[in-house]
Design a protein around this motif. Structure first.
Motif, PDB file in Angstrom:
ATOM      1  N   PHE A 151       0.850  -1.204   0.000  1.00 18.22           N
ATOM      2  CA  PHE A 151       0.000   0.000   0.000  1.00 18.22           C
ATOM      3  C   PHE A 151       0.885   1.254   0.000  1.00 18.22           C
ATOM      4  CE2 PHE A 151      -4.052  -1.796   2.376  1.00 18.22           C
ATOM      5  CZ  PHE A 151      -4.530  -2.303   1.178  1.00 18.22           C
ATOM      6  N   SER A 308     -10.129  -4.357   9.634  1.00 21.93           N
ATOM      7  CA  SER A 308      -9.923  -3.199   8.753  1.00 21.93           C
ATOM      8  C   SER A 308      -8.467  -2.776   8.932  1.00 21.93           C
ATOM      9  CB  SER A 308     -10.868  -2.056   9.145  1.00 21.93           C
ATOM     10  OG  SER A 308     -10.609  -0.923   8.330  1.00 21.93           O
ATOM     11  N   GLY A 310      -5.107  -0.685   7.156  1.00 17.73           N
ATOM     12  CA  GLY A 310      -4.716   0.215   6.082  1.00 17.73           C
ATOM     13  C   GLY A 310      -3.584   1.137   6.461  1.00 17.73           C
ATOM     14  N   TRP A 327      -7.055   1.068   2.330  1.00 19.43           N
ATOM     15  CA  TRP A 327      -7.366   0.032   3.314  1.00 19.43           C
ATOM     16  C   TRP A 327      -8.131  -1.132   2.697  1.00 19.43           C
ATOM     17  CZ3 TRP A 327     -10.357   4.216   2.369  1.00 19.43           C
ATOM     18  CH2 TRP A 327     -11.737   4.013   2.237  1.00 19.43           C
ATOM     19  N   ASN A 328      -8.164  -2.213   3.459  1.00 21.16           N
ATOM     20  CA  ASN A 328      -9.017  -3.360   3.132  1.00 21.16           C
ATOM     21  C   ASN A 328      -9.839  -3.708   4.371  1.00 21.16           C
ATOM     22  OD1 ASN A 328      -8.862  -6.579   3.911  1.00 21.16           O
ATOM     23  ND2 ASN A 328      -9.750  -6.230   1.894  1.00 21.16           N
ATOM     24  N   THR A 347      -6.439 -12.827   5.878  1.00 19.69           N
ATOM     25  CA  THR A 347      -5.740 -11.626   5.403  1.00 19.69           C
ATOM     26  C   THR A 347      -4.226 -11.854   5.354  1.00 19.69           C
ATOM     27  OG1 THR A 347      -5.747 -10.686   7.637  1.00 19.69           O
ATOM     28  CG2 THR A 347      -7.483  -9.940   6.132  1.00 19.69           C
ATOM     29  N   TRP A 391      -9.519  -3.606  -2.020  1.00 22.57           N
ATOM     30  CA  TRP A 391      -9.055  -2.482  -1.202  1.00 22.57           C
ATOM     31  C   TRP A 391      -9.665  -1.197  -1.742  1.00 22.57           C
ATOM     32  CZ3 TRP A 391      -6.195   0.548  -4.588  1.00 22.57           C
ATOM     33  CH2 TRP A 391      -5.726  -0.124  -5.730  1.00 22.57           C
ATOM     34  N   GLU A 393      -9.458   3.380  -1.511  1.00 19.14           N
ATOM     35  CA  GLU A 393      -8.562   4.497  -1.207  1.00 19.14           C
ATOM     36  C   GLU A 393      -9.349   5.802  -1.196  1.00 19.14           C
ATOM     37  OE1 GLU A 393      -5.566   4.906  -4.317  1.00 19.14           O
ATOM     38  OE2 GLU A 393      -7.012   4.363  -5.854  1.00 19.14           O
TER      39      GLU A 393
END
Ligand code: NDP
Length: 405
Positions: A151, A308, A310, A327-328, A347, A391, A393
């Protein structure tokens, strides 16, 4: 088409194995090798039943026995080892990979058993050996470490000229219904969170007592959660690879109940990692505690809610201030339905398989030891979303974090 060897048979290995089996066009066959072979057999049987994929073999291996592991690698000849056992085995598995001439990927950095202190130095020291052998070692390809670095690399590539402030934010807004349980290996987890916190500021590490910096942060589709600054290994490689970073912190959410249990565990000595004598037998309190706590792999069935994770970033783009959040969110129940494992294993296992795919398809290449932010983030993030971790943004809207300038 390639074959890989997955080492370990816990929650993360289970998810990675399921995801490999969903992509036979890349993973033609694979072996699951771990200390307890019955756990490998169970994963292989579930994959055959659920997905009809029968190209999984299994083996018993102690990954700390370098000659035995070298022999197994020479016999099976995988294109890549996916090390999804424990951080204690990182170096022995890297040694065996060098012996057999096979590339390597893991999800957690090395930590000596006798000292709860993880750092990349031990594995970065293998740089020349992997370079000389023409092999690739991919370090920390889970979610955090892992996706959080990708990321950051994506943000640096597409949205910033310079990154100045980085906050990695990790919430588990899930409920497994148990009074106290950890979401991955309890021994590794408790060692990680009970050590001093540490963050990067103005060119140096600032060390803080555990749980001494708290802030209520808002997580997308979750809301406010009490979050605490911890040290996390990816900070070490990110500040090295993005030297414009002035401050880098890692935040994780903990509920009051969890912290109360943890305090009691520490106060009564059950988090200890030095051996004690019990009825004439030497035991390590934290290892004993692990045997009585719920197996993280067993939490999935009734787990509700979501994670969550990110990165919240501030920096400069075209001479102007820029803020960014990527984030995811991952639902525990959905992860369990697909793979039989909860969201934290999911994850981690999905990025591990995605990183393996990047290597096997030549998207991520090179001889030496790499942290994932050193590779091209674009193909990885495209596949990550396709593999079950979409994801999102947001640009220019992050006002919650406090920045000195
Ligand atoms: P588990 O404890 O569920 O599984 C670990 C597995 O490793 C078990 O099958 C265990 O075997 C096996 N194992 C342990 N020692 C050896 C050994 N000497 N030789 C061979 N196999 C061994 O852990 P998880 O699946 O939850 O986590 C796996 C890894 O992922 C850990 O390193 C963890 O730190 C990391 N992780 C990374 C995250 C990230 O985002 N980057 C997040 C979560 C986890 P046995 O069954 O016999 O005990």
């Amino acid at each position: 088409m390639s074959k890989v060897m997955i080492i370990g048979a816990g929650g993360v290995a289970r998810v990675a194995a399921f995801k490999c089996a969903e992509h036979p066009e890349v993973f033609e066959s694979f072996m699951i090798a771990s200390r307890t072979v019955s756990k490998c057999d169970r994963i292989a049987a579930d994959i055959e039943k659920e997905l009809g994929y029968a190209n999984v073999t299994t083996a018993a291996i102690d990954a700390e026995d370098v000659p035995a592991l070298t022999a197994l690698l020479n016999e099976y000849r995988p294109d890549l080892v996916m090390h999804l056992a424990l951080p204690y085995q990182d170096l022995t598995i890297m040694d065996a990979c060098l012996n057999a001439g096979i590339s390597y990927l893991d999800t957690a950095n090395y930590e000596p058993k006798e000292e709860a202190k993880f750092e990349y130095g031990h594995q970065w020291a293998y740089q020349q050996k992997f370079k000389d052998a023409g092999l690739t070692a991919i370090l920390g390809c889970g979610f955090d470490p892992g996706v959080t670095q990708v990321f950051t690399a994506y943000a640096a590539k597409h949205h910033f000229d310079e990154i100045h402030y980085l906050d990695i934010v990790d919430a588990n807004a899930g409920d497994h219904g148990k009074a106290f349980a950890t979401n991955f290996n309890p021994e590794i987890n408790i060692r990680e969170i009970t050590q001093n916190g540490k963050y990067w500021e103005n060119g140096e590490w600032v060390e803080i007592p555990p749980f001494s910096i708290r802030k209520d942060l808002n997580y997308p589709d979750v809301g406010p959660k009490a979050s605490y600054v911890l040290f996390h290994e990816e900070l070490e490689s990110l500040v090295k690879n993005f030297p414009t970073i002035k401050r880098a912190r890692f935040w994780m959410t903990f509920g009051d109940e969890y912290l109360t249990h943890l305090r009691v565990i520490e106060n009564i000595g059950m988090a200890g990692i030095q051996p004690v004598m019990h009825k004439g037998v030497e035991i390590i309190p934290l290892e004993f505690l692990k045997t009585v706590l719920p197996d993280p792999g067993s939490l999935g069935e009734n787990y509700v809610g979501q994670t969550s994770i990110g990165c919240r970033i501030k920096g400069i783009k075209d001479g102007k201030d820029q803020t960014y959040y990527i984030w995811n969110n991952c639902q525990h129940a959905q992860a369990y339905k697909e793979t039989g494992a909860q969201g934290v294993s999911y994850t981690t296992g999905v990025p591990a398989m995605t990183g393996a795919m990047m290597f096997l398809t030549g998207e991520w290449a090179g001889a030496g030891v790499f942290n994932v932010e050193e590779f091209n983030p674009d193909p990885f993030l495209k596949k990550l979303a396709e593999h079950g971790l979409p994801w999102r943004e947001k640009l220019g809207v992050d006002t919650e974090m406090e920045y000195p300038d």
